[in-house]
Design a protein around this motif. Structure first.
Motif, PDB file in Angstrom:
ATOM      1  N   ALA A 177       0.818  -1.216   0.000  1.00 32.68           N
ATOM      2  CA  ALA A 177       0.000   0.000   0.000  1.00 32.68           C
ATOM      3  C   ALA A 177       0.846   1.258   0.000  1.00 32.68           C
ATOM      4  CB  ALA A 177      -0.932   0.000   1.214  1.00 32.68           C
ATOM      5  N   GLN A 178       2.171   1.114  -0.048  1.00 28.67           N
ATOM      6  CA  GLN A 178       3.075   2.255   0.043  1.00 28.67           C
ATOM      7  C   GLN A 178       3.963   2.298  -1.197  1.00 28.67           C
ATOM      8  OE1 GLN A 178       4.133   0.663   4.158  1.00 28.67           O
ATOM      9  NE2 GLN A 178       4.529   2.851   4.427  1.00 28.67           N
ATOM     10  N   ALA A 179       3.909   3.407  -1.892  1.00 31.04           N
ATOM     11  CA  ALA A 179       4.788   3.609  -3.042  1.00 31.04           C
ATOM     12  C   ALA A 179       6.157   4.070  -2.549  1.00 31.04           C
ATOM     13  CB  ALA A 179       4.193   4.640  -3.992  1.00 31.04           C
ATOM     14  N   LYS A 180       7.187   3.751  -3.315  1.00 31.18           N
ATOM     15  CA  LYS A 180       8.551   4.112  -2.946  1.00 31.18           C
ATOM     16  C   LYS A 180       9.182   4.953  -4.043  1.00 31.18           C
ATOM     17  CE  LYS A 180      10.064   0.682   0.387  1.00 31.18           C
ATOM     18  NZ  LYS A 180      11.134  -0.262   0.776  1.00 31.18           N
ATOM     19  N   ILE A 181      10.059   5.841  -3.601  1.00 30.68           N
ATOM     20  CA  ILE A 181      10.830   6.682  -4.512  1.00 30.68           C
ATOM     21  C   ILE A 181      12.304   6.359  -4.281  1.00 30.68           C
ATOM     22  CG2 ILE A 181      11.344   9.019  -5.277  1.00 30.68           C
ATOM     23  CD1 ILE A 181       8.471   8.291  -5.719  1.00 30.68           C
ATOM     24  N   VAL A 182      13.000   5.973  -5.332  1.00 24.84           N
ATOM     25  CA  VAL A 182      14.439   5.733  -5.258  1.00 24.84           C
ATOM     26  C   VAL A 182      15.129   6.680  -6.229  1.00 24.84           C
ATOM     27  CG1 VAL A 182      14.155   3.327  -4.576  1.00 24.84           C
ATOM     28  CG2 VAL A 182      14.356   3.889  -6.992  1.00 24.84           C
ATOM     29  N   GLU A 216       9.312   7.070   1.084  1.00 26.31           N
ATOM     30  CA  GLU A 216       8.279   6.029   1.078  1.00 26.31           C
ATOM     31  C   GLU A 216       6.977   6.635   1.573  1.00 26.31           C
ATOM     32  OE1 GLU A 216       7.522   1.460   2.702  1.00 26.31           O
ATOM     33  OE2 GLU A 216       9.044   2.739   3.634  1.00 26.31           O
ATOM     34  N   CYS A 217       5.927   6.454   0.810  1.00 24.45           N
ATOM     35  CA  CYS A 217       4.631   7.031   1.169  1.00 24.45           C
ATOM     36  C   CYS A 217       4.085   6.378   2.438  1.00 24.45           C
ATOM     37  CB  CYS A 217       3.643   6.863   0.022  1.00 24.45           C
ATOM     38  SG  CYS A 217       4.094   7.763  -1.470  1.00 24.45           S
ATOM     39  N   VAL A 218       3.325   7.154   3.165  1.00 24.67           N
ATOM     40  CA  VAL A 218       2.769   6.665   4.415  1.00 24.67           C
ATOM     41  C   VAL A 218       1.565   5.762   4.122  1.00 24.67           C
ATOM     42  CG1 VAL A 218       1.162   8.594   4.732  1.00 24.67           C
ATOM     43  CG2 VAL A 218       2.069   7.397   6.730  1.00 24.67           C
ATOM     44  N   LYS A 219       1.313   4.845   5.033  1.00 26.10           N
ATOM     45  CA  LYS A 219       0.146   3.972   4.914  1.00 26.10           C
ATOM     46  C   LYS A 219      -0.991   4.539   5.747  1.00 26.10           C
ATOM     47  CE  LYS A 219      -1.370  -0.816   5.392  1.00 26.10           C
ATOM     48  NZ  LYS A 219      -1.008  -2.192   5.821  1.00 26.10           N
ATOM     49  N   LYS A 247       8.377  17.833 -11.491  1.00 23.98           N
ATOM     50  CA  LYS A 247       9.188  16.701 -11.037  1.00 23.98           C
ATOM     51  C   LYS A 247       8.952  16.352  -9.575  1.00 23.98           C
ATOM     52  CE  LYS A 247      13.287  19.347  -9.654  1.00 23.98           C
ATOM     53  NZ  LYS A 247      14.753  19.483  -9.828  1.00 23.98           N
ATOM     54  N   GLN A 248       8.186  17.167  -8.847  1.00 23.56           N
ATOM     55  CA  GLN A 248       7.917  16.910  -7.437  1.00 23.56           C
ATOM     56  C   GLN A 248       6.608  16.162  -7.208  1.00 23.56           C
ATOM     57  OE1 GLN A 248      10.116  17.566  -5.122  1.00 23.56           O
ATOM     58  NE2 GLN A 248      11.517  18.694  -6.448  1.00 23.56           N
ATOM     59  N   GLU A 249       5.780  16.016  -8.215  1.00 26.38           N
ATOM     60  CA  GLU A 249       4.436  15.458  -8.029  1.00 26.38           C
ATOM     61  C   GLU A 249       4.310  14.124  -8.744  1.00 26.38           C
ATOM     62  OE1 GLU A 249      -0.035  16.498  -9.555  1.00 26.38           O
ATOM     63  OE2 GLU A 249       1.160  18.168  -8.766  1.00 26.38           O
ATOM     64  N   ARG A 261      -4.508   9.101  -5.507  1.00 25.80           N
ATOM     65  CA  ARG A 261      -3.943  10.127  -4.631  1.00 25.80           C
ATOM     66  C   ARG A 261      -2.748  10.798  -5.302  1.00 25.80           C
ATOM     67  NH1 ARG A 261      -5.730   8.892   1.043  1.00 25.80           N
ATOM     68  NH2 ARG A 261      -6.912   6.949   0.883  1.00 25.80           N
ATOM     69  N   ILE A 262      -2.647  12.091  -5.070  1.00 31.40           N
ATOM     70  CA  ILE A 262      -1.527  12.892  -5.567  1.00 31.40           C
ATOM     71  C   ILE A 262      -0.577  13.146  -4.403  1.00 31.40           C
ATOM     72  CG2 ILE A 262      -0.867  15.079  -6.632  1.00 31.40           C
ATOM     73  CD1 ILE A 262      -3.608  15.212  -7.896  1.00 31.40           C
ATOM     74  N   TRP A 263       0.714  12.985  -4.666  1.00 29.62           N
ATOM     75  CA  TRP A 263       1.727  13.108  -3.629  1.00 29.62           C
ATOM     76  C   TRP A 263       2.781  14.129  -4.043  1.00 29.62           C
ATOM     77  CZ3 TRP A 263       1.137   9.877   0.694  1.00 29.62           C
ATOM     78  CH2 TRP A 263       0.232   8.820   0.549  1.00 29.62           C
ATOM     79  N   ASN A 264       3.475  14.628  -3.037  1.00 29.20           N
ATOM     80  CA  ASN A 264       4.629  15.489  -3.236  1.00 29.20           C
ATOM     81  C   ASN A 264       5.862  14.762  -2.698  1.00 29.20           C
ATOM     82  OD1 ASN A 264       6.585  17.520  -3.301  1.00 29.20           O
ATOM     83  ND2 ASN A 264       5.078  19.127  -2.927  1.00 29.20           N
ATOM     84  N   VAL A 265       6.935  14.760  -3.477  1.00 27.76           N
ATOM     85  CA  VAL A 265       8.121  14.007  -3.085  1.00 27.76           C
ATOM     86  C   VAL A 265       8.709  14.532  -1.784  1.00 27.76           C
ATOM     87  CG1 VAL A 265      10.433  13.309  -3.834  1.00 27.76           C
ATOM     88  CG2 VAL A 265       8.596  13.478  -5.492  1.00 27.76           C
ATOM     89  N   GLU A 266       8.637  15.835  -1.571  1.00 29.33           N
ATOM     90  CA  GLU A 266       9.244  16.427  -0.389  1.00 29.33           C
ATOM     91  C   GLU A 266       8.463  16.122   0.882  1.00 29.33           C
ATOM     92  OE1 GLU A 266      12.125  17.756  -0.562  1.00 29.33           O
ATOM     93  OE2 GLU A 266      12.226  17.659  -2.748  1.00 29.33           O
ATOM     94  N   ASP A 267       7.173  15.795   0.755  1.00 29.25           N
ATOM     95  CA  ASP A 267       6.344  15.507   1.921  1.00 29.25           C
ATOM     96  C   ASP A 267       5.437  14.325   1.597  1.00 29.25           C
ATOM     97  OD1 ASP A 267       5.003  15.546   4.291  1.00 29.25           O
ATOM     98  OD2 ASP A 267       3.741  17.264   3.798  1.00 29.25           O
ATOM     99  N   VAL A 268       5.907  13.120   1.958  1.00 35.17           N
ATOM    100  CA  VAL A 268       5.136  11.903   1.682  1.00 35.17           C
ATOM    101  C   VAL A 268       4.425  11.399   2.928  1.00 35.17           C
ATOM    102  CG1 VAL A 268       6.570  11.173  -0.257  1.00 35.17           C
ATOM    103  CG2 VAL A 268       7.225  10.533   2.074  1.00 35.17           C
ATOM    104  N   LYS A 269       4.317  12.243   3.956  1.00 36.69           N
ATOM    105  CA  LYS A 269       3.606  11.846   5.173  1.00 36.69           C
ATOM    106  C   LYS A 269       2.094  11.979   5.022  1.00 36.69           C
ATOM    107  CE  LYS A 269       7.377  10.984   7.398  1.00 36.69           C
ATOM    108  NZ  LYS A 269       7.744   9.578   7.717  1.00 36.69           N
ATOM    109  N   GLN A 270       1.653  12.650   3.982  1.00 36.95           N
ATOM    110  CA  GLN A 270       0.229  12.792   3.724  1.00 36.95           C
ATOM    111  C   GLN A 270       0.032  13.143   2.250  1.00 36.95           C
ATOM    112  OE1 GLN A 270      -1.780  15.552   6.251  1.00 36.95           O
ATOM    113  NE2 GLN A 270      -3.828  14.964   5.587  1.00 36.95           N
ATOM    114  N   HIS A 271      -1.059  12.642   1.684  1.00 29.43           N
ATOM    115  CA  HIS A 271      -1.311  12.895   0.272  1.00 29.43           C
ATOM    116  C   HIS A 271      -1.669  14.363   0.043  1.00 29.43           C
ATOM    117  CE1 HIS A 271      -5.385  11.821   1.858  1.00 29.43           C
ATOM    118  NE2 HIS A 271      -5.727  12.878   1.143  1.00 29.43           N
TER     119      HIS A 271
END
Length: 499
Positions: free
Chosen positions: A96-101, A110-113, A141-143, A154-164
């Protein structure tokens, strides 16, 4: 009719498929593929939980990946995407968590669950069910975007993956939750589209609130099937969907009531099978799986205006899962079900990519060559100074002949001990061990043990060290029995009594 055949031949000749290169990922199906915008690196993911990174410029003709990672433990890799700048990779797995490498495969975020006990998905900070797809924003490049089986995108920001950053709920016709099966951005990033398991296609405008859909297509595909791919054309007018009902459809987002064109009999076994447009926007390609009695899967090229089959590439004994047509390299990359990545290119039409690595010789591994380390001592005396070897090869050959430098193992023992190490001490291994033990302790095999002990008596009496000082006051003086020279004479104690 003549113009139609001429146009078909022209489109067929524009397909760069004259040569082929295979990259071996593993033994399981390659379920995810992505190439960065510059075309320098390729990343592949499989259901064997591994992700491999390939560098065309640094790869030799051995065609080996430069890094292999397992980012999501024991979860299959479902989707991979390079960011627009190529410095980050989005990994979608069965969790349930996407990862950025980063570009070299090291984890960045790593996105929060979310909380799985909350019913309202808008109040959870992340997904609560397994992911099924994702995509990077084409201009920011941040989204990035993810979709899950919990019925949300859900849309996420790379700098803040604690909440969508934003959430879109996909609903079926009766208002219940509809699980997305794939998602993507439009080419300009203004539209977010997802395909759902109820057969619908739903799109939201990125510039507005994600409350109502801006484009809604009900019954686009068969209900209950997984629409495995959705992609926008380069001109932004059309969108193509690859359905799990063995169909490929082209839609006009301005008139979405009915498909513009539709192709059938495109059988697929995988929920990751996608479709893609050619760089000139005139062709549409997708992969097929082979059924019983067929020799292998195919890559089918369809004319965008008529949906006629222009060309087919046969992939023997393998299903075609993923398809890519890179616009800068002008090469076609296929992820197959046999664990291989097939690269199709043309000498004249393609650029770089697979053409870079084929001309390079195979690299010699470090452990295959015996290297010698030279210690540089500039202030050493002339008698201790080591001369610089003129030829490294000559020094290596000399070190190879030296049994100490090359760490030569002991020679094998010959037949029955003749000529080997055992022959010097006897004919058996036990005699060899006994002789070595005797030599180590300096005890002769055929000596008298009593004489060997008494030989050290004078030295022990002259220089007492351990036992004698401790018992010097209490120990009586030892009286040694005389040596019995005649073996037949019995001791007095054992003589019989006389009558």
């Amino acid at each position: 009719m003549h113009q139609k055949n001429l146009r078909r031949n022209t489109q067929k000749n524009s397909i760069p498929a004259s040569l082929e290169v295979n990259l071996n990922h593993g033994t399981k199906p390659v379920s995810a593929l992505s190439i960065d915008h510059s075309g320098a690196r390729l990343i592949s993911g499989s259901v064997d939980y591994e992700v491999k990174l390939w560098d065309f410029a640094g790869m030799s003709s051995s065609l080996q990946s430069f890094r292999t990672i397992r980012p999501c433990e024991s979860h299959p890799i479902l989707d991979l995407h390079y960011s627009i700048t190529g410095d980050a990779i989005l990994i979608i797995s069965g969790t349930a968590q996407a990862k950025i490498v980063d570009r070299d495969g090291y984890e960045k975020a790593e996105c929060v669950k979310g909380d799985q006990y909350i019913t309202d998905m808008a109040r959870t900070k992340g997904h609560i069910a397994s992911l099924v797809g994702g995509s990077w924003h084409p201009r920011d490049k941040q989204e990035f975007l993810t979709c899950s089986q919990d019925g949300t995108c859900r849309i996420w920001n790379v700098e803040d993956v604690k909440q969508h950053k934003g959430i879109m709920k996909s609903r079926s016709q009766n208002g219940l939750r509809a699980a997305p099966t794939s998602c993507t951005y439009s080419r300009d990033g203004n539209l977010i589209a997802c395909a759902c398991n109820d057969g619908s296609i739903q799109m939201w405008d990125h510039r507005r609130m994600f409350v109502n859909t801006s484009v809604l297509i009900r019954n686009a595909h068969q209900t209950g099937t997984e629409t495995s791919g959705i992609t926008f054309a380069y001109d932004g007018r059309n969108v193509a969907t690859r359905g799990g009902d063995s169909t490929l459809k082209l839609w006009d987002i301005r008139q979405p009531k009915a498909p513009v064109l539709s192709a059938e009999n495109l059988y697929s076994r995988f929920s990751m099978t996608n479709c893609a447009f050619s760089p000139n926007d005139r062709l549409l390609l997708t992969g097929t799986s082979f059924e019983k009695g067929e020799s292998g899967g195919k890559v089918v090229f369809l004319d965008r205006n008529t949906f006629e089959r222009v060309h087919e590439i046969d992939v023997p004994k393998a299903h075609v899962v993923r398809t890519l047509w890179h616009p800068k390299l002008n090469q076609i990359i296929i992820g197959a079900g046999d664990g291989n990545v097939h690269l199709y290119y043309d000498v004249a039409k393609s650029h770089n990519g697979a053409k870079l690595c084929l001309g390079k010789p195979k690299k010699i591994r470090q452990h295959d060559v015996m290297s010698t380390v030279r210690v540089i001592t500039p202030h050493a005396l002339p008698m201790f100074r080591e001369d610089k070897p003129r030829s490294t090869r000559r020094a290596m050959e000399k070190a190879r002949k030296d049994p100490l430098l090359s760490k030569q193992p002991d020679l094998p023992i010959g037949n029955k001990g003749s000529g080997g190490r055992v022959a010097t001490s006897g004919s058996t291994l036990s005699s060899y061990i006994v002789r070595n033990l005797g030599i180590a302790s300096r005890i002769e095999d055929e000596g008298n043990p009593r004489e060997a002990i008494l030989r050290h008596a004078s030295a022990a009496a002259a220089n007492p060290y351990w036992v004698s000082p401790a018992y010097s006051k209490t120990q009586p003086k030892p009286i040694w029995a005389p040596e019995n020279t005649d073996g037949d004479e019995e001791p007095e104690a054992k003589k019989g009594k006389l009558n």
